[in-house]
Design a protein around this motif. Sequence first.
Motif, PDB file in Angstrom:
ATOM      1  N   GLY A  57      -0.477   4.149  -1.572  1.00 25.67           N
ATOM      2  CA  GLY A  57      -2.018   4.642  -0.880  1.00 25.67           C
ATOM      3  C   GLY A  57      -2.820   3.793  -1.483  1.00 25.67           C
ATOM      4  O   GLY A  57      -4.245   3.931  -1.036  1.00 25.67           O
ATOM      5  N   TRP A  58      -2.840   2.793  -2.026  1.00 25.09           N
ATOM      6  CA  TRP A  58      -3.658   1.700  -2.550  1.00 25.09           C
ATOM      7  C   TRP A  58      -2.769   0.209  -2.717  1.00 25.09           C
ATOM      8  O   TRP A  58      -1.599   0.292  -2.612  1.00 25.09           O
ATOM      9  CB  TRP A  58      -3.959   1.872  -4.410  1.00 25.09           C
ATOM     10  CG  TRP A  58      -4.878   3.342  -4.370  1.00 25.09           C
ATOM     11  CD1 TRP A  58      -4.209   4.534  -4.605  1.00 25.09           C
ATOM     12  CD2 TRP A  58      -6.243   3.611  -4.008  1.00 25.09           C
ATOM     13  NE1 TRP A  58      -5.239   5.437  -4.493  1.00 25.09           N
ATOM     14  CE2 TRP A  58      -6.383   4.939  -4.328  1.00 25.09           C
ATOM     15  CE3 TRP A  58      -7.397   2.611  -3.967  1.00 25.09           C
ATOM     16  CZ2 TRP A  58      -7.574   5.539  -4.301  1.00 25.09           C
ATOM     17  CZ3 TRP A  58      -8.453   3.172  -3.689  1.00 25.09           C
ATOM     18  CH2 TRP A  58      -8.832   4.567  -3.836  1.00 25.09           C
ATOM     19  N   ASP A 101      -5.974   4.382  -9.068  1.00 20.90           N
ATOM     20  CA  ASP A 101      -6.582   4.584  -7.775  1.00 20.90           C
ATOM     21  C   ASP A 101      -7.523   3.613  -7.574  1.00 20.90           C
ATOM     22  O   ASP A 101      -8.682   3.585  -7.763  1.00 20.90           O
ATOM     23  CB  ASP A 101      -7.042   6.204  -7.650  1.00 20.90           C
ATOM     24  CG  ASP A 101      -5.992   7.120  -7.900  1.00 20.90           C
ATOM     25  OD1 ASP A 101      -5.031   6.888  -7.663  1.00 20.90           O
ATOM     26  OD2 ASP A 101      -6.509   8.202  -8.144  1.00 20.90           O
ATOM     27  N   GLU A 106       0.742  -1.275   0.201  1.00 18.01           N
ATOM     28  CA  GLU A 106       0.131  -0.047  -0.081  1.00 18.01           C
ATOM     29  C   GLU A 106       0.640   1.238  -0.062  1.00 18.01           C
ATOM     30  O   GLU A 106       0.509   2.261   0.312  1.00 18.01           O
ATOM     31  CB  GLU A 106      -0.887   0.162   1.219  1.00 18.01           C
ATOM     32  CG  GLU A 106      -1.920  -0.948   1.366  1.00 18.01           C
ATOM     33  CD  GLU A 106      -2.714  -1.220   2.557  1.00 18.01           C
ATOM     34  OE1 GLU A 106      -2.265  -0.651   3.678  1.00 18.01           O
ATOM     35  OE2 GLU A 106      -3.966  -1.744   2.797  1.00 18.01           O
ATOM     36  N   GLY A 143      -8.838   2.098  -0.409  1.00 19.41           N
ATOM     37  CA  GLY A 143      -7.576   2.610  -0.571  1.00 19.41           C
ATOM     38  C   GLY A 143      -7.247   2.512   1.076  1.00 19.41           C
ATOM     39  O   GLY A 143      -8.031   2.379   1.993  1.00 19.41           O
ATOM     40  N   ARG A 144      -5.818   2.784   1.240  1.00 17.64           N
ATOM     41  CA  ARG A 144      -5.161   2.726   2.591  1.00 17.64           C
ATOM     42  C   ARG A 144      -5.738   3.530   3.455  1.00 17.64           C
ATOM     43  O   ARG A 144      -5.900   3.437   4.610  1.00 17.64           O
ATOM     44  CB  ARG A 144      -3.756   2.988   2.183  1.00 17.64           C
ATOM     45  CG  ARG A 144      -2.946   3.144   3.799  1.00 17.64           C
ATOM     46  CD  ARG A 144      -1.584   3.925   3.828  1.00 17.64           C
ATOM     47  NE  ARG A 144      -1.208   3.924   5.013  1.00 17.64           N
ATOM     48  CZ  ARG A 144      -1.590   4.798   6.073  1.00 17.64           C
ATOM     49  NH1 ARG A 144      -2.404   5.712   5.632  1.00 17.64           N
ATOM     50  NH2 ARG A 144      -0.975   4.872   7.196  1.00 17.64           N
ATOM     51  N   GLU A 145      -6.018   4.909   3.007  1.00 18.60           N
ATOM     52  CA  GLU A 145      -6.549   5.771   4.030  1.00 18.60           C
ATOM     53  C   GLU A 145      -8.065   5.532   4.787  1.00 18.60           C
ATOM     54  O   GLU A 145      -8.083   5.530   5.898  1.00 18.60           O
ATOM     55  CB  GLU A 145      -6.550   7.132   3.418  1.00 18.60           C
ATOM     56  CG  GLU A 145      -7.253   8.351   4.199  1.00 18.60           C
ATOM     57  CD  GLU A 145      -6.266   8.601   5.605  1.00 18.60           C
ATOM     58  OE1 GLU A 145      -6.821   9.003   6.470  1.00 18.60           O
ATOM     59  OE2 GLU A 145      -4.972   8.396   5.521  1.00 18.60           O
TER      60      GLU A 145
END
Length: 774
Positions: A385-386, A406, A382, A593-595
């Motif tokens: 971010g993905w 994304d 990740e 996604g990570r966030e």
Amino acid sequence: MTDLTFEKQDTSMNRTYSSARNIVTLLPVILMTLHASSSFPLSAADQSDDSSKLTIDRIFDANEFELKNFSARWIEGTSAFTTLVEVDTLEKRKNIELYDCLTGQSETIVAAQELLPPGEVEPLKIDGYELSKDRTKVLIFTNSQRVWRKNSKGDYWLFDCKTRVMSRLGRDHELATMMFAKFSPDAQYVAYVQNRNVYLEDLSDHSTRCLTTTESDHIINGATDWVYEEEFQIQAGFRWSPDGKQIAFWQFDTSDVDQFPLVNNIDSLYPTVKWFAYPKVGQRNSACRIGVVTCESAATTWVDVPGNARDYYLPRFEWAANSQELLIQQLNRLQNINQLYLADTYTGKCQPVLKEEDSAWVDVHDELFWLEGGKQFTWLSERDGWRHVYLVSRDTADIRLVTPGDYDVISLLKVDEENGCFYFIASPGDATQRFLYRGTLAGGDIVKLTPDNQRGVHDYSFSEDSTWAIHTSSNSDFPGKTELIRIPEHNSVKVLEENQAIVESVSKLAKNPVEFFRADIGNEIQLDAWCITPPNFDPHGSYPLLVYVYGEPAGSTVVDQWGKSSHLWHLMLAQQGYVVMSFDNRGTKVPKGREWRKCIYKKIGILPPKEQAAAVQSVLKTRPYLDPKRVGIWGWSGGGSSSLQAIFKYPEIYSTAIAIAAVPDQRYYDSIYQERYMGLPETNPDAFKEGSPINFVENLKGNLLLIHGTADDNCHFQTTEILIDKLIEHDKQFSLMTYPNRTHAVKERKNTERHLRELMTRYLLQNLPPHSKF
């Protein structure tokens, strides 16, 4: 709490009763009190055998909706697979059969009647099997016994495909004590675990040798301790080398790990106690190391992994595309660093290869494929971010992204090096779906292969040459089917299991399609959700809302797949006049996604109940047919904890809650899970306090039902007892049902699952009535 019990155990639910709530009620009393509820759907007879109506009997007793799961194993180097085919429905006898995709022909490898031990009249029940690579022998696992979550201990029999003779392995051992038996690559030997040691059996004369030594009852070779099995999903704790000359294995030392007792009060005149090592948050872990034993000499080389063995985890290792090296994943205790090592199996020396770091936590990976003869391997990360696929150089650790964009790669299924491509599951733009995609090793555009007219969740098992796949699919309105398809065209070749009888039964049910939508909770955050409404739904009517919740990072609830008995139970409640919904708050395991997933770090029990409550407020505002005075919530394991959070922290929203197998105090759960998401209690004390529902019992105003199995080795009944004590201290009334000697699944022993669901249904009908009395 790790498991979504409505998935692994298929669970992972008025005022006229207000006087009954003036005592702490044991549920047998509740069942007597509520028996007069005339609308309660107990059996098919209660509904005049109406095939459109669901009952407790139909769902949990009649096996009417029991899916047949098609399980197959591809044979290495061929376009054929083996599977179990039932030949006697009554006795559940099965043949082991082989299907050749190229010819479309089947043949029987082992017939059920051939699995007849000497002196016995009944063939063996096949709990598992393995076909040797040369297809001359079959290993049969039978008489299996449950250890923790799975039946991993039992007996093994060898069937010779040439002589048609069967013989029991480990004949010097007691029955039902062998674990994880595996053929050597040349099928001349079988290795297995028995009494915490790795054994080797020569199949030519059935002589056995013990390859490891256990110095005390605290030493485990070739298997794992409780917490590794639960949180890292490790079963067999050893691996054959490709050349069959060595066996690599885990060793655990559980000495000085605090022991937890499970008390069985019902099966003997005096209680019996089973003790096992269970490291709770912040407490001492087992020491773990990896050894490599030479089969000929039984000499062991220990891998020299840097660090203190009690302060790190070794959750994965595998042979590194040769018979001289292991690739090892090492996590630090906080689990925010995953260091990969290459270990020389003859010297034990380790060379660092790749380090994965995150400010929250990192995951271990099983989706690792070797390329170019072992010069490269795939890795999921990740870091941008993905969750993406990368190619890593074995020698230089250079890493290259091959799935830019994304979106998340949910799982990497297969690498087809010959054609320069790979196959994976993803669902860009809709986290409730799961589709097959193909990417290129060069890193080009991805192509969706699952047909656009097919919704829901799709899973695939690929042949070695990537030209065939077994495709299983379902959605929330369709129990699903399994078929053989060609790759990459995704053309259906043969239906392997269609569950036609179940599909027909479901089609006759009075129900509305499940609605998938997004709940706007403000700050530009929208949560995926589903909604089940009554068959005769009136948008101008008034309905109670029941929320099904999980809420923690180990899983999610809002996925467009068939939910088996739990889903049918929700449909039954809808037929009784309930609206049922579920929401996936941020921090759940969804491909956004990570966030989205990791914003929950150090906020377990803090962020989820807040967003769940906001989602309920959102639908109450936008859907006037929902009665704000009749909002209930239920969940299991982590969902049980979330249900407690809801009714304790938001008593103005929720009037009723059912919490099954909950963890009221996070400090009492296991080290690996809780520390991964919350850190250590000494460095994060305020969050541990705020995230534990037991600290908010004084706010309870509504109806609370606690359910727990007393033999729950995962989320201990101890924590529910502590919660009970706290509720009494604050003079809070509640209802309680304990299931003696049942585990986290609460399904062992006769009639348990049916009793549980009847209990939950009666409680809802009484305390969250489908017809308003306010």
